[in-house]
Design an enzyme around this catalytic site. Structure first.
Site, PDB file in Angstrom:
ATOM      1  N   ASP A   1      -1.327  -8.910 -16.145  1.00  0.00           N
ATOM      2  CA  ASP A   1      -1.959 -10.233 -16.257  1.00  0.00           C
ATOM      3  C   ASP A   1      -1.233 -11.119 -17.261  1.00  0.00           C
ATOM      4  OD1 ASP A   1      -3.923 -10.349 -14.349  1.00  0.00           O
ATOM      5  OD2 ASP A   1      -5.353  -9.206 -15.552  1.00  0.00           O
TER       6      ASP A   1
ATOM      7  N   HIS B   1       0.821  -1.212   0.000  1.00  0.00           N
ATOM      8  CA  HIS B   1       0.000   0.000   0.000  1.00  0.00           C
ATOM      9  C   HIS B   1       0.855   1.262   0.000  1.00  0.00           C
ATOM     10  CE1 HIS B   1      -3.797  -1.880   0.240  1.00  0.00           C
ATOM     11  NE2 HIS B   1      -3.553  -2.485   1.387  1.00  0.00           N
TER      12      HIS B   1
ATOM     13  N   GLU C   1      -4.126 -10.041 -22.698  1.00  0.00           N
ATOM     14  CA  GLU C   1      -3.568 -10.344 -21.381  1.00  0.00           C
ATOM     15  C   GLU C   1      -3.605 -11.841 -21.072  1.00  0.00           C
ATOM     16  OE1 GLU C   1      -5.812  -8.166 -18.442  1.00  0.00           O
ATOM     17  OE2 GLU C   1      -7.672  -8.429 -19.542  1.00  0.00           O
TER      18      GLU C   1
ATOM     19  N   CYS D   1      -0.821  -1.239 -21.523  1.00  0.00           N
ATOM     20  CA  CYS D   1      -1.319  -0.515 -20.355  1.00  0.00           C
ATOM     21  C   CYS D   1      -0.947  -1.185 -19.031  1.00  0.00           C
ATOM     22  CB  CYS D   1      -2.826  -0.308 -20.449  1.00  0.00           C
ATOM     23  SG  CYS D   1      -3.734  -1.854 -20.519  1.00  0.00           S
TER      24      CYS D   1
HETATM   25  C1  LIG Z   1      -3.419  -3.241 -16.950  1.00  0.00           C
HETATM   26  C2  LIG Z   1      -3.766  -4.430 -16.555  1.00  0.00           C
HETATM   27  O1  LIG Z   1      -4.953  -4.678 -15.938  1.00  0.00           O
HETATM   28  P1  LIG Z   1      -5.190  -4.718 -14.366  1.00  0.00           P
HETATM   29  O2  LIG Z   1      -3.850  -4.403 -13.715  1.00  0.00           O
HETATM   30  O3  LIG Z   1      -6.224  -3.693 -14.085  1.00  0.00           O
HETATM   31  O4  LIG Z   1      -5.664  -6.102 -14.109  1.00  0.00           O
HETATM   32  C3  LIG Z   1      -2.887  -5.592 -16.775  1.00  0.00           C
HETATM   33  O5  LIG Z   1      -3.293  -6.720 -16.459  1.00  0.00           O
HETATM   34  O6  LIG Z   1      -1.754  -5.360 -17.235  1.00  0.00           O
END
Ligand SMILES: C=C(OP(=O)(O)O)C(=O)O
Length: 565
Positions: free
Chosen positions: A451, A191, A427, A498
């Site tokens: 992921d 955190h 992912e 992302c």
């Molecule tokens: C951006 C992603 O999604 P999240 O972290 O929200 O699962 C990812 O899995 O890279």
């Protein structure tokens, strides 16, 4: 005084110079009195009063954090309230009082047992141990009339040093006054690390016991990028750190040294994240994690509330793209009112698009209506939507058909709407293997490396025991990325990223070399990544990518990229 360096895990690419202020909130409790001297009823009543007082404090801190940091970060206080009222824990405290302990000792003993249990579980559950400790220390402080240490009014230029910082501690830090923080314990996803990124504070976690040797009042440089804590720094070191602290924020879009446009966008969870995204120069939003609109409430947001949220994001980036991901519920993102099934392996279970096409079809329809309406709003031309956790072409088709059929419904109701740009997250290994079959049906891919790395490497994200395996620098992960980008050749399909990897400025050249068109990250690293893009030459970057793709091991990848392991 000679300069020395301690190493930990840097969690923000920011540097700070300041003076150490040790924060030691947990004073030892005195020995308890003999059980026969303890008035059981009075202690039970004290415990109940302390619980009520702690709940009031938590609610006030939740509000304050939502205002100063964001809704997503404030949600941790709801988890604290849940622990405070968890019958298993409160029964344990009551039993300990009935066994002859005063309330504060009963709290200390019972909570510490649960802390140990959570720590032994490791991974995400292990991280919850910090929350439990926070609740325990709060209750003990209330019960022993302890003074609250005021982290919010530290002298300017303080570097807070502590064994660990709980979410409530971190939320009090004022970025205007605090030059950074450093902790003995903690990992990249603790955190404290997440708060540091949200507050844009230089921070290092997990330095280890050696940190205890750094005394109050010592001058230090906190290098949140390398993870180096420089003690008694030389003047040159301080000047270099101060210069590095002045990040150059570019509000205009960026191109490589040889003129290739690369979009650098921000990831957001709630509308509170929009301000920092704009301030740090993001070109747009590359990932709007819409599930955060659904968490920490009693019922889902309705169509109008969602429409307003999407339009707000679009208004913040009139000239930039806003990529909204449809609901990604399940996995590590539970939603209490949805009654999710108890699964042995929730990350491999019913989550993301699987729920939207299955048990959450109604919720999905409402979200699609709101998105189609937002796409037709004044700034809606810049809206893109993507589906999470797609692993088959059927899912993609079914998701797309939902958008088309809901658009037809809205047309027949006379409600203005527009089909937005349409894409999927890549992912799962299945999506990476089948990328050439997906590409003709979408406008874009966005690679979610958090992921993707977990599924390619079979290493749970957030589980520190396998974090080396789940690293996005593993050759297998890099090959999955390369396969995805290569599959779009000759297709009208741009590729973004992302996951956390996109926000690592040490990898920007590699990602450009692999052919990414867009990089989206938490707002704090946008300036560094833009600077790295501007320095990149695409021909050199491609050559670098080719060499990296030949590596057998993560160590070789790091060596080619001249990175620390
Ligand atoms: C951006 C992603 O999604 P999240 O972290 O929200 O699962 C990812 O899995 O890279």
């Amino acid at each position: 005084m000679t300069e020395r360096t301690l190493s930990g895990i840097g969690v923000t690419p920011l540097s700070g110079v300041g003076t150490v202020v040790w924060y030691r909130p947990d004073a030892d409790l005195p020995e308890p009195p003999a059980p026969e001297d303890v008035d059981e009823d009075a202690e039970l009543a004290r415990f109940e009063d302390a619980r009520a007082a702690a709940e009031d404090e938590l609610e006030a801190e939740r509000e304050r954090t939502a205002e100063r940091v964001g809704e997503e970060e404030a949600a941790v206080f709801d988890a604290h309230v849940q622990f405070l009222n968890d019958p298993q824990i409160t029964d344990g405290v009551t039993d300990a009082i009935e066994g002859g302990l005063p309330a504060e000792h009963a709290v200390q003993e019972t909570f510490s047992e649960f802390v140990e249990q959570f720590e032994n579980m490791g991974g995400r559950m292990g991280e919850r141990a910090d929350d439990l400790r926070d609740v325990r220390d709060r209750l003990v402080r209330v019960l022993s009339d302890g003074e609250r240490v005021d982290l919010s009014s530290l002298p300017e230029g303080s570097v807070v040093v502590a064994e660990r910082l709980t979410p409530s501690d971190t939320a009090q830090l004022d970025p205007e006054r605090v030059a950074g923080f450093v902790t003995v314990t903690g990992g990249r996803t603790s955190h404290a690390a997440i708060f540091a990124r949200s507050l844009a504070l230089p921070a290092i976690v997990g330095v280890g016991e050696e940190l205890q040797s750094v005394e109050d009042g010592t001058e230090v440089v906190v290098d949140g990028e390398s993870g180096d804590l420089v003690v008694d720094p030389t003047d040159e070191r301080k000047e270099a750190a101060a210069a590095a602290a002045e990040v150059d924020i570019r509000h205009e879009s960026v191109e490589t040294a040889d003129g290739v446009d690369i979009e650098v966008a921000a990831n957001i969870g709630t509308l509170a994240d929009l301000g920092p995204a704009v301030d740090r120069g993001a070109d747009g939003v590359g990932l709007f994690r819409t599930e955060f609109l659904f968490l920490d409430r009693e019922s889902p947001p309705d169509e109008d509330e969602q429409y307003e949220a999407y339009v707000k994001a679009l208004e913040s980036f009139e000239d930039g793209r806003v990529v909204v991901r449809t609901l990604d519920i399940g996995g590590d993102k539970p939603v209490p009112y949805l009654d999710l099934p108890d699964e042995e392996n929730p990350f491999l279970g019913e989550r993301g698009i699987r729920r939207s096409l299955g048990p959450d079809a109604d919720l999905f329809e409402t979200q699609v209506r709101a998105l189609l309406r937002a796409a037709a709003s004044a700034d809606g031309a810049n809206l893109s939507v993507m589906l999470p956790l797609v692993s088959t072409v059927e899912e993609l088709r079914a998701g797309r058909e939902r958008f088309e059929s809901v658009a037809a419904d809205l047309d027949s109701e006379g409600v203005e709407n527009e089909l937005p740009e349409f894409g999927i997250m890549v992912e799962t290994p299945a999506a990476a293997f089948m990328a050439d079959r997906f590409a003709p049906h979408v406008d874009f891919f966005s690679i979610g490396t958090n992921d993707l790395a977990q599924y390619v490497m079979a290493a749970e994200r957030g589980n520190e025991r396998v974090s080396d395996l789940g690293d996005y620098r593993q050759p297998a992960v890099l090959r999955a990325i390369d396969a995805t980008v290569s599959a779009t050749e000759g297709e009208d399909c741009w590729v973004g990223m992302c996951g956390e990897m996109a926000g690592d400025p040490d990898l920007t050249e590699l990602l450009v070399g692999l052919g990414l068109d867009e990089l989206s990250m938490s707002a704090v690293t946008v300036p560094q990544v833009k600077a790295a893009v501007a320095e990149t030459d695409t021909a050199d970057a491609r050559e670098l990518a080719e060499r990296v793709l030949q590596a057998d091991t993560k160590a070789e990848v790091a060596e080619i990229l001249t990175l620390d392991q």
